[in-house]
Design a protein around this motif. Structure first.
Motif, PDB file in Angstrom:
ATOM      1  N   ALA A  93       0.811  -1.214   0.000  1.00  0.00           N
ATOM      2  CA  ALA A  93       0.000   0.000   0.000  1.00  0.00           C
ATOM      3  C   ALA A  93       0.846   1.267   0.000  1.00  0.00           C
ATOM      4  O   ALA A  93       0.474   2.261  -0.642  1.00  0.00           O
ATOM      5  CB  ALA A  93      -0.929   0.000   1.216  1.00  0.00           C
ATOM      6  N   PHE A  94       2.021   1.237   0.695  1.00  0.00           N
ATOM      7  CA  PHE A  94       2.747   2.487   0.916  1.00  0.00           C
ATOM      8  C   PHE A  94       4.206   2.465   0.480  1.00  0.00           C
ATOM      9  O   PHE A  94       4.808   3.533   0.381  1.00  0.00           O
ATOM     10  CB  PHE A  94       2.655   2.870   2.394  1.00  0.00           C
ATOM     11  CG  PHE A  94       1.249   2.942   2.915  1.00  0.00           C
ATOM     12  CD1 PHE A  94       0.365   3.885   2.410  1.00  0.00           C
ATOM     13  CD2 PHE A  94       0.796   2.057   3.877  1.00  0.00           C
ATOM     14  CE1 PHE A  94      -0.946   3.949   2.869  1.00  0.00           C
ATOM     15  CE2 PHE A  94      -0.508   2.110   4.346  1.00  0.00           C
ATOM     16  CZ  PHE A  94      -1.378   3.057   3.840  1.00  0.00           C
ATOM     17  N   GLY A  95       4.783   1.304   0.256  1.00  0.00           N
ATOM     18  CA  GLY A  95       6.148   1.261  -0.246  1.00  0.00           C
ATOM     19  C   GLY A  95       7.066   0.364   0.560  1.00  0.00           C
ATOM     20  O   GLY A  95       6.767  -0.017   1.702  1.00  0.00           O
ATOM     21  N   ASP A  96       8.224   0.063  -0.030  1.00  0.00           N
ATOM     22  CA  ASP A  96       9.171  -0.870   0.576  1.00  0.00           C
ATOM     23  C   ASP A  96       9.880  -0.309   1.793  1.00  0.00           C
ATOM     24  O   ASP A  96      10.597  -1.027   2.484  1.00  0.00           O
ATOM     25  CB  ASP A  96      10.215  -1.298  -0.468  1.00  0.00           C
ATOM     26  CG  ASP A  96       9.614  -2.157  -1.571  1.00  0.00           C
ATOM     27  OD1 ASP A  96       8.522  -2.708  -1.354  1.00  0.00           O
ATOM     28  OD2 ASP A  96      10.234  -2.255  -2.653  1.00  0.00           O
ATOM     29  N   TRP A  97       9.705   0.978   2.065  1.00  0.00           N
ATOM     30  CA  TRP A  97      10.350   1.564   3.242  1.00  0.00           C
ATOM     31  C   TRP A  97       9.725   1.061   4.540  1.00  0.00           C
ATOM     32  O   TRP A  97      10.294   1.237   5.619  1.00  0.00           O
ATOM     33  CB  TRP A  97      10.267   3.087   3.185  1.00  0.00           C
ATOM     34  CG  TRP A  97       8.880   3.635   2.995  1.00  0.00           C
ATOM     35  CD1 TRP A  97       8.217   3.773   1.812  1.00  0.00           C
ATOM     36  CD2 TRP A  97       7.990   4.104   4.011  1.00  0.00           C
ATOM     37  NE1 TRP A  97       6.962   4.301   2.019  1.00  0.00           N
ATOM     38  CE2 TRP A  97       6.805   4.519   3.355  1.00  0.00           C
ATOM     39  CE3 TRP A  97       8.076   4.235   5.392  1.00  0.00           C
ATOM     40  CZ2 TRP A  97       5.711   5.042   4.052  1.00  0.00           C
ATOM     41  CZ3 TRP A  97       6.991   4.751   6.084  1.00  0.00           C
ATOM     42  CH2 TRP A  97       5.831   5.148   5.420  1.00  0.00           C
ATOM     43  N   ILE A  98       8.575   0.415   4.444  1.00  0.00           N
ATOM     44  CA  ILE A  98       7.939  -0.153   5.636  1.00  0.00           C
ATOM     45  C   ILE A  98       8.316  -1.620   5.755  1.00  0.00           C
ATOM     46  O   ILE A  98       8.129  -2.406   4.823  1.00  0.00           O
ATOM     47  CB  ILE A  98       6.407  -0.017   5.564  1.00  0.00           C
ATOM     48  CG1 ILE A  98       5.989   1.445   5.607  1.00  0.00           C
ATOM     49  CG2 ILE A  98       5.747  -0.775   6.716  1.00  0.00           C
ATOM     50  CD1 ILE A  98       4.491   1.673   5.572  1.00  0.00           C
ATOM     51  N   ASP A  99       8.857  -1.993   6.884  1.00  0.00           N
ATOM     52  CA  ASP A  99       9.063  -3.402   7.205  1.00  0.00           C
ATOM     53  C   ASP A  99       8.727  -3.600   8.678  1.00  0.00           C
ATOM     54  O   ASP A  99       8.342  -2.654   9.388  1.00  0.00           O
ATOM     55  CB  ASP A  99      10.490  -3.874   6.889  1.00  0.00           C
ATOM     56  CG  ASP A  99      11.564  -3.083   7.626  1.00  0.00           C
ATOM     57  OD1 ASP A  99      11.243  -2.415   8.648  1.00  0.00           O
ATOM     58  OD2 ASP A  99      12.731  -3.116   7.200  1.00  0.00           O
ATOM     59  N   GLU A 100       8.861  -4.815   9.163  1.00  0.00           N
ATOM     60  CA  GLU A 100       8.461  -5.113  10.540  1.00  0.00           C
ATOM     61  C   GLU A 100       9.272  -4.327  11.554  1.00  0.00           C
ATOM     62  O   GLU A 100       8.724  -3.826  12.542  1.00  0.00           O
ATOM     63  CB  GLU A 100       8.588  -6.618  10.800  1.00  0.00           C
ATOM     64  CG  GLU A 100       8.078  -7.008  12.173  1.00  0.00           C
ATOM     65  CD  GLU A 100       8.090  -8.521  12.398  1.00  0.00           C
ATOM     66  OE1 GLU A 100       8.298  -8.951  13.559  1.00  0.00           O
ATOM     67  OE2 GLU A 100       7.880  -9.273  11.419  1.00  0.00           O
ATOM     68  N   ASP A 101      10.576  -4.181  11.306  1.00  0.00           N
ATOM     69  CA  ASP A 101      11.410  -3.444  12.244  1.00  0.00           C
ATOM     70  C   ASP A 101      10.979  -1.981  12.328  1.00  0.00           C
ATOM     71  O   ASP A 101      10.970  -1.380  13.413  1.00  0.00           O
ATOM     72  CB  ASP A 101      12.884  -3.529  11.832  1.00  0.00           C
ATOM     73  CG  ASP A 101      13.484  -4.897  12.103  1.00  0.00           C
ATOM     74  OD1 ASP A 101      12.908  -5.636  12.928  1.00  0.00           O
ATOM     75  OD2 ASP A 101      14.519  -5.219  11.490  1.00  0.00           O
TER      76      ASP A 101
END
Length: 468
Positions: free
Chosen positions: A362-370
């Motif tokens: 939805a928002f991009g690869d800059w979001i991950d679990e960490d």
């Protein structure tokens, strides 16, 4: 008629009658960057039909939805406003409804959809109400927030204690967390208690059978049985989880939509009355009845993702706040419902990995679990989670509200209380006191709120003494 439509009509009638008036407040897009002086208009509504000239200000804090006018004209807060001669106001949260800083919801335009920016909106607006609208800089201010609005009301009262004198939080999450396994546990407890243990076991077994069929690659069986629009790709974990989450969501919606236990009882009667010994078939008979007017059922990952990737604020999904609400989850609050717990009936395949991928898509690869974990830690450090340093507060919950696991459930000080009302759902205490329909526990909770608001308003009050 849909209950939301009834509430909307009631609000429109209130506006039409002149009881409730619309207002707009110009506020900063970015309160914390002096080089950015861009502004947008935040919508709010006011009802002063019972207000005294120097009466207190009651504020219904906007949550993650378009503004709701209902409690400006009815309910417990309205009743107390009448008794106290209070001005009633409700604001609309930035990025929801018509309070839009930008023309579209591109990801980079969502940079200012943060808790801190929303709290700053509230601070400037409340200051404006005191000085300009009611023309009483010393007016006492009492906040009501429910759901995400309750979270913000709690945080605001901690952050801007000079601008609010008390806060009532109904079903407001307080502690951010990556996952919320207790969400499914509460639903399961409701099924077992207000449906039946047989119903719980049927759902439990049905989800396990579905997971086993997925593990065995039996796509055709599940696709045909549940009349899916697209063949289920059992090799793709995202597709498999979207399918299982779709089944779970249907059950959840049935349990919660009327906010009473009869929904659960009726659902379980239908599941148990399916006249089959096969748990998955029994579950499917009920599911098919729920979707009987659809040519086929959409339960793919792309279908799940669709409400979160639209960018036009005028579309139904964004007017309902789906993309904006997800953004807040992915960047601040978390609380993703997962099936990690053994004490729930929805299998074990709905995990955080699925939700993280939804955030990324939805928002991009800059979001991950960490990243999400760091954001959650920051929120809890700043606002105290379930142990905030707060005074003049009442935190209320219904015991059957699945969000209760993130709320404040015990008194946190000698002036900040918590009340749990048995056998009630989300925000059960917003309505007026009903001596016939309310349980004794619910009446007690409402009466405590009413008493506390009175205390908050008249705390430190000094009467005018005549000359001797």
């Amino acid at each position: 008629m849909n209950i939301k439509v009834l509430f909307l009509l009631a609000g429109l009638l209130a506006v039409a009658s002149g009881m409730v008036r619309e207002g707009w407040f110009e506020t900063r897009v970015d309160h914390f960057n002096p080089r950015n002086q861009d502004t947008f208009s935040m919508r709010y509504y006011a009802n002063d039909e019972h207000a005294y000239r120097n009466g207190p200000i009651f504020v219904i804090v906007g949550g993650d939805w378009a503004i709701d006018l209902r409690y400006l004209t009815e309910g417990l807060f309205y009743d107390v406003a009448y008794l106290e001669g209070a001005f009633l106001f409700a604001n609309e949260h930035r990025y929801f409804g018509h309070s839009l800083p930008f023309e579209d919801a591109m990801t980079y335009h969502l940079d200012f959809l943060t808790v801190d920016q929303a709290l700053a909106d509230l601070a400037e607006w409340i200051s404006y109400l005191k000085t300009t609208v009611v023309e009483n800089p010393n007016a006492k201010v009492v906040l009501l927030g429910y759901g995400h609005g309750g979270t913000l009301a709690n945080y605001f009262h901690q952050s801007y204690p000079h601008l609010s004198n008390g806060v009532w939080v109904s079903s407001g999450p307080a502690e951010a967390a990556l996952t919320l396994p207790s969400f499914f546990e509460v639903l399961g407890e409701n099924i077992g208690t207000h449906g039946s243990r047989d119903c719980y076991n049927t759902i439990f077994s049905g989800f396990l059978v579905a997971q086993n069929l997925i593990a065995l690659g039996q796509s055709d069986v599940l696709t045909e049985l549940f009349h899916l629009c697209e063949p289920l790709d059992t090799e793709n974990p995202l597709e498999a989880t979207a399918f299982l989450l779709g089944l779970q969501t249907d059950i959840q919606r049935e349990i919660l939509h009327l906010r009473n236990t009869n929904s659960t009882s009726n659902m379980c009667e239908q599941i148990e009355g399916s006249d089959t010994d096969n748990s998955l078939h029994a579950l499917n008979v009920w599911f098919a009845r729920e979707h009987q007017f659809e040519e086929c059922v959409e339960l793919s990952f792309s279908d799940y993702l669709a409400p979160f990737v639209e960018l036009d604020f005028e579309t139904e999904h964004l007017q309902n706040g789906h993309r904006q609400r997800l953004y807040v989850q992915c960047t601040a609050g978390g609380l993703f419902p997962t099936s990690d717990s053994l004490y729930q009936p929805f299998g074990s395949q709905i995990t955080i990995d699925f939700y993280v991928e939804v955030c990324r898509e939805a928002f991009g690869d800059w979001i991950d679990e960490d990243f999400i974990r760091r954001q959650i830690q920051s929120i809890n450090v700043r606002y105290g989670g379930r142990q905030p340093r707060i005074e003049n507060a009442h935190f209320t919950h219904g015991s059957l509200d699945p969000l209760i696991g993130s709320g404040i459930l015990e008194d946190v000080s000698d002036s900040a209380f918590a009340t749990i009302t048995p056998n009630t759902f989300f925000a059960p205490d917003l309505e007026s006191i009903d001596e016939e329909l309310d349980s004794p526990e619910l009446i007690a909770s409402k009466e405590l709120t009413r008493t506390l608001i009175d205390v908050w308003i008249f705390k430190d009050f000094e009467p005018i003494h005549g000359e001797a």
